[in-house]
Design a protein around this motif. Structure first.
Motif, PDB file in Angstrom:
ATOM      1  N   GLY A 103      -3.826 -15.089 -14.250  1.00  0.00           N
ATOM      2  CA  GLY A 103      -4.920 -14.946 -15.204  1.00  0.00           C
ATOM      3  C   GLY A 103      -6.120 -14.260 -14.577  1.00  0.00           C
ATOM      4  N   ALA A 104      -6.441 -14.629 -13.342  1.00  0.00           N
ATOM      5  CA  ALA A 104      -7.579 -14.031 -12.644  1.00  0.00           C
ATOM      6  C   ALA A 104      -7.378 -12.533 -12.456  1.00  0.00           C
ATOM      7  CB  ALA A 104      -7.776 -14.710 -11.295  1.00  0.00           C
TER       8      ALA A 104
ATOM      9  N   TYR B 261     -13.611 -17.460 -13.710  1.00  0.00           N
ATOM     10  CA  TYR B 261     -13.354 -18.823 -14.191  1.00  0.00           C
ATOM     11  C   TYR B 261     -11.915 -19.222 -13.851  1.00  0.00           C
ATOM     12  CZ  TYR B 261     -12.912 -22.779 -17.378  1.00  0.00           C
ATOM     13  OH  TYR B 261     -12.695 -24.024 -17.909  1.00  0.00           O
ATOM     14  N   HIS B 262     -10.969 -18.319 -14.118  1.00  0.00           N
ATOM     15  CA  HIS B 262      -9.568 -18.600 -13.799  1.00  0.00           C
ATOM     16  C   HIS B 262      -9.368 -18.750 -12.291  1.00  0.00           C
ATOM     17  CE1 HIS B 262      -7.124 -18.376 -17.498  1.00  0.00           C
ATOM     18  NE2 HIS B 262      -8.199 -17.779 -17.963  1.00  0.00           N
ATOM     19  N   THR B 263     -10.160 -18.030 -11.515  1.00  0.00           N
ATOM     20  CA  THR B 263     -10.034 -18.095 -10.057  1.00  0.00           C
ATOM     21  C   THR B 263     -10.551 -19.423  -9.517  1.00  0.00           C
ATOM     22  OG1 THR B 263     -10.352 -15.700  -9.922  1.00  0.00           O
ATOM     23  CG2 THR B 263     -10.656 -16.963  -7.892  1.00  0.00           C
TER      24      THR B 263
ATOM     25  N   ARG C  25     -11.968 -22.228 -11.221  1.00  0.00           N
ATOM     26  CA  ARG C  25     -11.781 -23.490 -11.954  1.00  0.00           C
ATOM     27  C   ARG C  25     -10.301 -23.817 -12.170  1.00  0.00           C
ATOM     28  NH1 ARG C  25     -16.489 -24.404 -10.884  1.00  0.00           N
ATOM     29  NH2 ARG C  25     -18.233 -24.214 -12.311  1.00  0.00           N
ATOM     30  N   ARG C  26      -9.557 -22.822 -12.588  1.00  0.00           N
ATOM     31  CA  ARG C  26      -8.158 -23.080 -12.934  1.00  0.00           C
ATOM     32  C   ARG C  26      -7.177 -22.776 -11.808  1.00  0.00           C
ATOM     33  NH1 ARG C  26      -7.232 -21.579 -19.233  1.00  0.00           N
ATOM     34  NH2 ARG C  26      -8.590 -23.224 -20.030  1.00  0.00           N
TER      35      ARG C  26
ATOM     36  N   ASN D  59      -5.782 -20.055 -11.228  1.00  0.00           N
ATOM     37  CA  ASN D  59      -4.739 -19.320 -11.949  1.00  0.00           C
ATOM     38  C   ASN D  59      -4.738 -17.876 -11.470  1.00  0.00           C
ATOM     39  OD1 ASN D  59      -3.192 -17.884 -13.792  1.00  0.00           O
ATOM     40  ND2 ASN D  59      -4.216 -18.676 -15.589  1.00  0.00           N
TER      41      ASN D  59
ATOM     42  N   VAL E 235     -14.531 -14.399 -17.086  1.00  0.00           N
ATOM     43  CA  VAL E 235     -13.387 -15.285 -17.331  1.00  0.00           C
ATOM     44  C   VAL E 235     -12.373 -15.165 -16.187  1.00  0.00           C
ATOM     45  CG1 VAL E 235     -11.487 -15.838 -18.904  1.00  0.00           C
ATOM     46  CG2 VAL E 235     -13.738 -15.312 -19.827  1.00  0.00           C
ATOM     47  N   GLY E 236     -12.263 -13.977 -15.610  1.00  0.00           N
ATOM     48  CA  GLY E 236     -11.401 -13.811 -14.435  1.00  0.00           C
ATOM     49  C   GLY E 236     -11.842 -14.715 -13.290  1.00  0.00           C
TER      50      GLY E 236
END
Length: 127
Positions: free
Chosen positions: A66-67, A56-58, A60-61, A63, A53-54
């Motif tokens: 969050g990452a 994913y945040h990096t 895709r988002r 963020n 998910v880290g």
């Protein structure tokens, strides 16, 4: 950490998804086994999930916060299972995640869009 005799099949499905950078799907797969696992090995599943998910945040988002938070948390969950658990090279995943985290922190929030996806580790499994 002491290993159980056999991991749930979902662990290896989640790892395959992680290695294909299918981080949302990996989250769904590993969350399913994490939520029903009563033992401490649930932290292994949670650690892989959070590292994914880290990323994913990096990617895709974009963020940064969050990452960084998720990668740090995932790495911490994984540490007790190193060097290996269920044939999973946990130490290798930790090392790769730490390198990626350092790269993200070097970029900072302003340049997270420049993240080099080659820093995303592949999870190695031996049977």
């Amino acid at each position: 950490m002491q290993e159980q005799a056999e991991p749930p099949p979902g662990l290896y499905v989640g790892i395959e998804q992680f290695n294909r950078h299918e981080f949302f799907e990996c989250h769904e797969t590993l969350e399913e086994i994490w939520l029903i696992e009563p033992g401490e090995v649930r932290r292994l599943y949670q650690g892989i999930l959070q590292v994914g998910v880290g990323f994913y945040h990096t990617i895709r988002r974009k963020n940064y916060r969050g990452a960084v938070t998720l990668l740090q948390g995932g790495i911490n969950y994984l540490r007790p299972f190193a060097p290996t658990c269920f044939g999973v090279d946990v130490a290798g995943l930790i090392a790769g995640a730490e390198q990626a985290l350092a790269h993200i922190q070097m970029l900072g929030p302003e340049r997270i869009t420049e993240f080099d996806t080659s820093f995303i580790p592949q999870i190695q499994v031996s049977n």
